[in-house]
Write a protein that holds these residues in place. Structure first.
Motif, PDB file in Angstrom:
ATOM      1  N   UNK A  54      -5.351   7.832 -11.769  1.00  0.00           N
ATOM      2  CA  UNK A  54      -5.179   6.636 -12.595  1.00  0.00           C
ATOM      3  C   UNK A  54      -3.706   6.268 -12.730  1.00  0.00           C
ATOM      4  N   UNK A  55      -2.852   7.264 -12.956  1.00  0.00           N
ATOM      5  CA  UNK A  55      -1.421   6.983 -13.093  1.00  0.00           C
ATOM      6  C   UNK A  55      -0.811   6.513 -11.779  1.00  0.00           C
ATOM      7  N   UNK A  56      -1.325   7.013 -10.659  1.00  0.00           N
ATOM      8  CA  UNK A  56      -0.856   6.519  -9.360  1.00  0.00           C
ATOM      9  C   UNK A  56      -1.139   5.029  -9.223  1.00  0.00           C
ATOM     10  N   UNK A  57      -2.295   4.600  -9.750  1.00  0.00           N
ATOM     11  CA  UNK A  57      -2.643   3.179  -9.700  1.00  0.00           C
ATOM     12  C   UNK A  57      -1.662   2.353 -10.523  1.00  0.00           C
ATOM     13  N   UNK A  58      -1.315   2.818 -11.708  1.00  0.00           N
ATOM     14  CA  UNK A  58      -0.400   2.054 -12.573  1.00  0.00           C
ATOM     15  C   UNK A  58       1.022   2.026 -11.995  1.00  0.00           C
ATOM     16  N   UNK A  59       1.441   3.116 -11.353  1.00  0.00           N
ATOM     17  CA  UNK A  59       2.738   3.106 -10.678  1.00  0.00           C
ATOM     18  C   UNK A  59       2.729   2.059  -9.565  1.00  0.00           C
ATOM     19  N   UNK A  60       1.637   2.018  -8.802  1.00  0.00           N
ATOM     20  CA  UNK A  60       1.508   1.012  -7.759  1.00  0.00           C
ATOM     21  C   UNK A  60       1.514  -0.399  -8.307  1.00  0.00           C
ATOM     22  N   UNK A  61       0.961  -0.576  -9.512  1.00  0.00           N
ATOM     23  CA  UNK A  61       0.962  -1.894 -10.146  1.00  0.00           C
ATOM     24  C   UNK A  61       2.394  -2.351 -10.432  1.00  0.00           C
ATOM     25  N   UNK A  62       3.217  -1.447 -10.940  1.00  0.00           N
ATOM     26  CA  UNK A  62       4.620  -1.785 -11.172  1.00  0.00           C
ATOM     27  C   UNK A  62       5.343  -2.089  -9.875  1.00  0.00           C
ATOM     28  N   UNK A  63       5.038  -1.334  -8.835  1.00  0.00           N
ATOM     29  CA  UNK A  63       5.695  -1.548  -7.550  1.00  0.00           C
ATOM     30  C   UNK A  63       5.260  -2.845  -6.888  1.00  0.00           C
ATOM     31  N   UNK A  64       4.057  -3.316  -7.188  1.00  0.00           N
ATOM     32  CA  UNK A  64       3.568  -4.541  -6.552  1.00  0.00           C
ATOM     33  C   UNK A  64       4.393  -5.757  -6.949  1.00  0.00           C
ATOM     34  N   UNK A  65       5.044  -5.715  -8.112  1.00  0.00           N
ATOM     35  CA  UNK A  65       5.923  -6.809  -8.524  1.00  0.00           C
ATOM     36  C   UNK A  65       7.402  -6.448  -8.307  1.00  0.00           C
ATOM     37  N   UNK A  66       7.734  -5.173  -8.415  1.00  0.00           N
ATOM     38  CA  UNK A  66       9.111  -4.757  -8.207  1.00  0.00           C
ATOM     39  C   UNK A  66       9.520  -4.780  -6.745  1.00  0.00           C
ATOM     40  N   UNK A  67       8.577  -4.457  -5.832  1.00  0.00           N
ATOM     41  CA  UNK A  67       8.884  -4.429  -4.407  1.00  0.00           C
ATOM     42  C   UNK A  67       9.348  -5.769  -3.852  1.00  0.00           C
ATOM     43  N   UNK A  68       8.581  -6.862  -4.050  1.00  0.00           N
ATOM     44  CA  UNK A  68       9.048  -8.172  -3.568  1.00  0.00           C
ATOM     45  C   UNK A  68      10.362  -8.603  -4.208  1.00  0.00           C
ATOM     46  N   UNK A  69      10.552  -8.278  -5.491  1.00  0.00           N
ATOM     47  CA  UNK A  69      11.803  -8.637  -6.156  1.00  0.00           C
ATOM     48  C   UNK A  69      12.979  -7.900  -5.535  1.00  0.00           C
ATOM     49  N   UNK A  70      12.804  -6.623  -5.208  1.00  0.00           N
ATOM     50  CA  UNK A  70      13.880  -5.848  -4.592  1.00  0.00           C
ATOM     51  C   UNK A  70      14.176  -6.354  -3.187  1.00  0.00           C
ATOM     52  N   UNK A  71      13.125  -6.624  -2.401  1.00  0.00           N
ATOM     53  CA  UNK A  71      13.319  -7.137  -1.044  1.00  0.00           C
ATOM     54  C   UNK A  71      14.043  -8.472  -1.058  1.00  0.00           C
ATOM     55  N   UNK A  72      13.762  -9.306  -2.071  1.00  0.00           N
ATOM     56  CA  UNK A  72      14.411 -10.610  -2.170  1.00  0.00           C
ATOM     57  C   UNK A  72      15.834 -10.494  -2.718  1.00  0.00           C
ATOM     58  N   UNK A  73      16.077  -9.494  -3.563  1.00  0.00           N
ATOM     59  CA  UNK A  73      17.397  -9.342  -4.179  1.00  0.00           C
ATOM     60  C   UNK A  73      18.410  -8.718  -3.226  1.00  0.00           C
ATOM     61  N   UNK A  74      17.979  -7.766  -2.404  1.00  0.00           N
ATOM     62  CA  UNK A  74      18.896  -7.013  -1.546  1.00  0.00           C
ATOM     63  C   UNK A  74      19.758  -7.893  -0.647  1.00  0.00           C
ATOM     64  N   UNK A  75      19.206  -8.905   0.061  1.00  0.00           N
ATOM     65  CA  UNK A  75      20.066  -9.715   0.939  1.00  0.00           C
ATOM     66  C   UNK A  75      21.134 -10.514   0.206  1.00  0.00           C
ATOM     67  N   UNK A  76      20.941 -10.770  -1.093  1.00  0.00           N
ATOM     68  CA  UNK A  76      21.935 -11.538  -1.841  1.00  0.00           C
ATOM     69  C   UNK A  76      23.144 -10.687  -2.233  1.00  0.00           C
ATOM     70  N   UNK A  77      23.081  -9.385  -1.994  1.00  0.00           N
ATOM     71  CA  UNK A  77      24.185  -8.493  -2.360  1.00  0.00           C
ATOM     72  C   UNK A  77      25.235  -8.367  -1.259  1.00  0.00           C
ATOM     73  N   UNK A  78      24.920  -8.832  -0.051  1.00  0.00           N
ATOM     74  CA  UNK A  78      25.853  -8.734   1.074  1.00  0.00           C
ATOM     75  C   UNK A  78      25.884 -10.066   1.813  1.00  0.00           C
ATOM     76  N   UNK A  79      26.874 -10.245   2.691  1.00  0.00           N
ATOM     77  CA  UNK A  79      26.937 -11.429   3.542  1.00  0.00           C
ATOM     78  C   UNK A  79      25.887 -11.336   4.640  1.00  0.00           C
ATOM     79  N   UNK A  80      25.428 -12.487   5.160  1.00  0.00           N
ATOM     80  CA  UNK A  80      24.353 -12.470   6.169  1.00  0.00           C
ATOM     81  C   UNK A  80      24.650 -11.600   7.385  1.00  0.00           C
ATOM     82  N   UNK A  81      25.908 -11.573   7.837  1.00  0.00           N
ATOM     83  CA  UNK A  81      26.230 -10.790   9.027  1.00  0.00           C
ATOM     84  C   UNK A  81      26.124  -9.290   8.792  1.00  0.00           C
ATOM     85  N   UNK A  82      26.087  -8.869   7.539  1.00  0.00           N
ATOM     86  CA  UNK A  82      25.974  -7.438   7.219  1.00  0.00           C
ATOM     87  C   UNK A  82      24.590  -7.068   6.688  1.00  0.00           C
ATOM     88  N   UNK A  83      23.634  -7.986   6.819  1.00  0.00           N
ATOM     89  CA  UNK A  83      22.299  -7.739   6.276  1.00  0.00           C
ATOM     90  C   UNK A  83      21.601  -6.582   6.982  1.00  0.00           C
TER      91      UNK A  83
END
Length: 422
Positions: A116-145
């Motif tokens: 059950x707790x594995x499911x709830x951890x996955x629930x948090x990751x389902x919204x945190x994962x796309x946010x992290x993937x979208x945030x990471x490229x904004x931390x560096x210049x495109x040529x260093x992505x």
């Protein structure tokens, strides 16, 4: 003599960015904690049940919310503050870790609690994962992505070495309670880093419905050359190639007749190989034929997995685990960098949520299938079959697709985010 500094400066160039450094350190500490818990959790599930199916079921339930909700997470990542989404995700996962520690400390832990707790951890990751993937490229210049993505893979796999090592020591000397507690504490590092970084890109507010916004992202993927093929390949790769580590406890117990120490050694070999693979990708600035190289690596990965499944000599198995880790990380880094380069900031959350859904959904589905096949046919036949299937599919892509299929397009697709929104 002068080449050495140039090599290191090229390989670690993403660390020139302060915000990337902060996120890298916070994420590394948190991921170490995750692998400390994962070590104890996998061993605990197998000890409680003595059934490989529950190992697969635990992984499946952890990934199920990602399959169910990550597309919605991608939509929200394109219309909300990505840092706030990540913070909410970390809070959920931290609470689950401390709750699991409390259940074990009070001697009331049962396997359904873990599931059950594995499911709830996955629930948090389902919204945190796309946010992290979208945030990471904004931390560096495109040529260093591409370099930043490889460096991010290195922190993940550095954690794969350090985490199981700490987990093995903590599990054998202090008990599972401390493994779960250490994971809960580790989330503090990434939370602090999120408060310290400066987010350069904040998505514009949208009045478009969530469903329409989701369709817009899927339409973008279909119109972007190479993206559909990349999504399919990502799913097949994880379906057949990423279940090896999940069933290592079965190999350790039934093939080598060893304990947690051998399990730790195999995990460390895999993690060391992954770091080698990520460093190899990071050292490359621009390379032609990246798509073909990725497919060749995947063909080799399938053969390595089949070889590991048939090995009965521990030193050879350790070498094969190292090579598998290298191939897994190199191919995954190449694929995710291609996916990131194919999209735009405005569409990044939705596009990467679809890619990550395909990439991550193959992991639990493969684990669940292998969890049923292993008791029927044995771990050797089941895992070697998966490895050979991966080689066959990758070889098919290699022989039937043009090189341009997996090459970043130079122009936006006709269905741009601006035109479809209108």
């Amino acid at each position: 003599m002068s080449r050495s500094p140039n090599f290191f400066a090229r390989t670690f160039r993403a660390f020139h960015y302060r915000d990337f450094r902060m996120m890298w350190i916070g994420a590394c500490v948190s991921t170490i904690g995750t692998f400390v818990q994962q070590f104890a959790q996998s061993w605990l599930v197998y000890d409680l049940t003595k059934d490989a199916f529950y190992l697969g079921l635990d992984l499946f339930l952890g990934q199920l919310p990602i399959m169910m909700f990550s597309l919605f997470g991608g939509v929200f990542a394109d219309r909300m503050d990505r840092r706030k989404m990540l913070l909410a995700s970390q809070y959920i996962q931290m609470v689950c870790a401390f709750l699991l520690a409390a259940l074990f400390a009070t001697h009331v832990i049962q396997v359904w609690h873990i599931l059950a707790l594995s499911f709830f951890v996955g629930l948090g990751q389902s919204f945190g994962g796309p946010a992290y993937s979208a945030l990471l490229p904004s931390l560096v210049d495109p040529e260093d992505l591409s370099n930043a993505i490889a460096m991010n893979s290195i922190q993940f796999n550095l954690a794969r070495i350090v985490g199981p090592t700490i987990g093995g020591i903590a599990y054998t000397t202090l008990g599972a309670t401390w493994c779960f507690t250490l994971n809960g504490i580790s989330y503090v590092a990434v939370i602090i880093s999120l408060f310290m970084i400066q987010v350069k890109f904040v998505p514009a507010k949208s009045t478009v419905s969530v469903l329409s916004s989701m369709k817009e992202g899927i339409r973008f993927i279909r119109c972007r050359d190479g993206m559909s093929a990349l999504v399919i390949l990502a799913f097949c790769t994880t379906l057949f190639g990423f279940s090896l580590n999940s069933f290592l406890p079965v190999f350790v117990r039934t093939v080598f007749h060893k304990g947690p120490e051998t399990y730790t050694i195999l995990l460390v070999c895999s993690g060391a190989g992954s770091i080698a693979g990520a460093l190899s990708v990071a050292a490359v600035e621009r390379m032609k034929g990246q798509g073909r190289l990725t497919l060749l690596i995947l063909v080799l990965l399938g053969i390595i997995i089949a070889g590991f499944a048939m090995s009965r000599w521990l030193p050879l198995s350790c070498v094969l685990m190292f090579l598998a880790g290298t191939a897994i990380m190199a191919s995954a880094s190449f694929m995710v960098s291609l996916a990131q380069l194919l999209t735009t900031d405005a569409m990044r959350g939705r596009v990467m949520s679809v890619y990550n859904l395909a990439f991550r959904s193959g992991i639990p589905l493969g684990a669940l299938v292998l969890g049923k096949l292993i008791p029927m046919y044995g771990v050797t036949k089941a895992l070697s079959g998966a490895g050979l299937a991966l080689s066959a599919i990758s070889l098919y892509f290699l022989l039937t697709n043009r090189e341009s299929t997996f090459r970043p397009a130079t122009r936006q697709p006709s269905a741009s985010p601006h035109s479809t929104a209108m």
